[in-house]
Design a protein around this motif. Sequence first.
Motif, PDB file in Angstrom:
ATOM      1  N   PRO A   6       0.823  -1.215   0.000  1.00 44.40           N
ATOM      2  CA  PRO A   6       0.000   0.000   0.000  1.00 44.40           C
ATOM      3  C   PRO A   6       0.858   1.267   0.000  1.00 44.40           C
ATOM      4  O   PRO A   6       1.944   1.295   0.564  1.00 44.40           O
ATOM      5  CB  PRO A   6      -0.787  -0.098   1.316  1.00 44.40           C
ATOM      6  N   ALA A   7       0.359   2.305  -0.645  1.00 42.93           N
ATOM      7  CA  ALA A   7       1.068   3.576  -0.693  1.00 42.93           C
ATOM      8  C   ALA A   7       1.212   4.146   0.713  1.00 42.93           C
ATOM      9  O   ALA A   7       0.323   4.018   1.543  1.00 42.93           O
ATOM     10  CB  ALA A   7       0.313   4.556  -1.579  1.00 42.93           C
ATOM     11  N   GLY A   8       2.347   4.751   0.988  1.00 45.54           N
ATOM     12  CA  GLY A   8       2.571   5.386   2.274  1.00 45.54           C
ATOM     13  C   GLY A   8       3.154   4.475   3.335  1.00 45.54           C
ATOM     14  O   GLY A   8       3.436   4.921   4.439  1.00 45.54           O
ATOM     15  N   PHE A   9       3.341   3.194   3.030  1.00 45.63           N
ATOM     16  CA  PHE A   9       3.920   2.264   3.991  1.00 45.63           C
ATOM     17  C   PHE A   9       5.340   1.920   3.577  1.00 45.63           C
ATOM     18  O   PHE A   9       5.651   1.854   2.391  1.00 45.63           O
ATOM     19  CB  PHE A   9       3.089   0.980   4.093  1.00 45.63           C
ATOM     20  N   VAL A  10       6.176   1.684   4.558  1.00 39.70           N
ATOM     21  CA  VAL A  10       7.568   1.339   4.303  1.00 39.70           C
ATOM     22  C   VAL A  10       7.871   0.015   4.993  1.00 39.70           C
ATOM     23  O   VAL A  10       7.533  -0.165   6.166  1.00 39.70           O
ATOM     24  CB  VAL A  10       8.505   2.439   4.854  1.00 39.70           C
ATOM     25  N   ASP A  11       8.487  -0.892   4.271  1.00 39.08           N
ATOM     26  CA  ASP A  11       8.916  -2.156   4.854  1.00 39.08           C
ATOM     27  C   ASP A  11      10.300  -1.945   5.463  1.00 39.08           C
ATOM     28  O   ASP A  11      11.308  -1.909   4.754  1.00 39.08           O
ATOM     29  CB  ASP A  11       8.949  -3.241   3.784  1.00 39.08           C
ATOM     30  N   VAL A  12      10.325  -1.757   6.770  1.00 33.67           N
ATOM     31  CA  VAL A  12      11.567  -1.472   7.485  1.00 33.67           C
ATOM     32  C   VAL A  12      12.589  -2.577   7.252  1.00 33.67           C
ATOM     33  O   VAL A  12      13.772  -2.307   7.014  1.00 33.67           O
ATOM     34  CB  VAL A  12      11.293  -1.294   9.001  1.00 33.67           C
ATOM     35  N   ASP A  13      12.148  -3.807   7.281  1.00 34.52           N
ATOM     36  CA  ASP A  13      13.042  -4.942   7.100  1.00 34.52           C
ATOM     37  C   ASP A  13      13.821  -4.830   5.785  1.00 34.52           C
ATOM     38  O   ASP A  13      15.037  -5.004   5.754  1.00 34.52           O
ATOM     39  CB  ASP A  13      12.237  -6.240   7.152  1.00 34.52           C
ATOM     40  N   LYS A  14      13.120  -4.519   4.696  1.00 35.73           N
ATOM     41  CA  LYS A  14      13.773  -4.398   3.382  1.00 35.73           C
ATOM     42  C   LYS A  14      14.783  -3.258   3.359  1.00 35.73           C
ATOM     43  O   LYS A  14      15.883  -3.396   2.819  1.00 35.73           O
ATOM     44  CB  LYS A  14      12.732  -4.182   2.279  1.00 35.73           C
ATOM     45  N   LEU A  15      14.415  -2.114   3.912  1.00 37.25           N
ATOM     46  CA  LEU A  15      15.327  -0.967   3.929  1.00 37.25           C
ATOM     47  C   LEU A  15      16.585  -1.253   4.740  1.00 37.25           C
ATOM     48  O   LEU A  15      17.695  -0.935   4.314  1.00 37.25           O
ATOM     49  CB  LEU A  15      14.623   0.266   4.517  1.00 37.25           C
ATOM     50  N   VAL A  16      16.405  -1.841   5.909  1.00 39.18           N
ATOM     51  CA  VAL A  16      17.549  -2.132   6.778  1.00 39.18           C
ATOM     52  C   VAL A  16      18.451  -3.171   6.126  1.00 39.18           C
ATOM     53  O   VAL A  16      19.677  -3.015   6.097  1.00 39.18           O
ATOM     54  CB  VAL A  16      17.080  -2.573   8.178  1.00 39.18           C
ATOM     55  N   ARG A  17      17.862  -4.222   5.587  1.00 39.01           N
ATOM     56  CA  ARG A  17      18.672  -5.277   4.920  1.00 39.01           C
ATOM     57  C   ARG A  17      19.478  -4.714   3.753  1.00 39.01           C
ATOM     58  O   ARG A  17      20.604  -5.135   3.501  1.00 39.01           O
ATOM     59  CB  ARG A  17      17.786  -6.410   4.442  1.00 39.01           C
ATOM     60  N   ALA A  18      18.894  -3.773   3.020  1.00 40.27           N
ATOM     61  CA  ALA A  18      19.582  -3.191   1.868  1.00 40.27           C
ATOM     62  C   ALA A  18      20.832  -2.416   2.297  1.00 40.27           C
ATOM     63  O   ALA A  18      21.855  -2.454   1.624  1.00 40.27           O
ATOM     64  CB  ALA A  18      18.634  -2.279   1.089  1.00 40.27           C
ATOM     65  N   GLN A  19      20.742  -1.714   3.421  1.00 34.86           N
ATOM     66  CA  GLN A  19      21.873  -0.905   3.879  1.00 34.86           C
ATOM     67  C   GLN A  19      22.806  -1.646   4.824  1.00 34.86           C
ATOM     68  O   GLN A  19      23.977  -1.302   4.927  1.00 34.86           O
ATOM     69  CB  GLN A  19      21.368   0.374   4.550  1.00 34.86           C
ATOM     70  N   PHE A  20      22.281  -2.628   5.539  1.00 35.68           N
ATOM     71  CA  PHE A  20      23.072  -3.363   6.532  1.00 35.68           C
ATOM     72  C   PHE A  20      22.833  -4.864   6.344  1.00 35.68           C
ATOM     73  O   PHE A  20      22.169  -5.505   7.167  1.00 35.68           O
ATOM     74  CB  PHE A  20      22.686  -2.934   7.952  1.00 35.68           C
ATOM     75  N   PRO A  21      23.377  -5.445   5.274  1.00 31.97           N
ATOM     76  CA  PRO A  21      23.083  -6.843   4.957  1.00 31.97           C
ATOM     77  C   PRO A  21      23.562  -7.853   5.995  1.00 31.97           C
ATOM     78  O   PRO A  21      23.087  -8.984   6.006  1.00 31.97           O
ATOM     79  CB  PRO A  21      23.777  -7.067   3.612  1.00 31.97           C
ATOM     80  N   THR A  22      24.454  -7.462   6.891  1.00 29.96           N
ATOM     81  CA  THR A  22      24.938  -8.411   7.892  1.00 29.96           C
ATOM     82  C   THR A  22      24.067  -8.461   9.146  1.00 29.96           C
ATOM     83  O   THR A  22      24.242  -9.363   9.969  1.00 29.96           O
ATOM     84  CB  THR A  22      26.394  -8.088   8.308  1.00 29.96           C
TER      85      THR A  22
END
Length: 102
Positions: free
Chosen positions: A2-18
Amino acid sequence: EPAGFVDVDKLVRAQFPTLTKCGLRGAMASLAGCSLSKSQSRSNWARVPLTDGMIRYAAADAAAGLELFDLLRGSPGSSSKRRRASRRRRSHRSQSETGLEA
């Protein structure tokens, strides 16, 4: 998604894969050194009126989301300024009341 929602898990994994725990609670613990209470996460949110504990939980969850957003976008100082201001506002409350401990 849905518009306006952010998947925190995806964002964090992208920047901090470990990182192994990339949800809001895990990311805040690893990246900001904060403990986010999830004590009210399984409450009945359809209940009216919301309890004081539910309102405090929702506020702490929203504040943590904003802080994590600042950390992920690399805003220098904005998250620490927000955290200091939040600590001043909460200075008379215990961690169990606010749900967020630095």
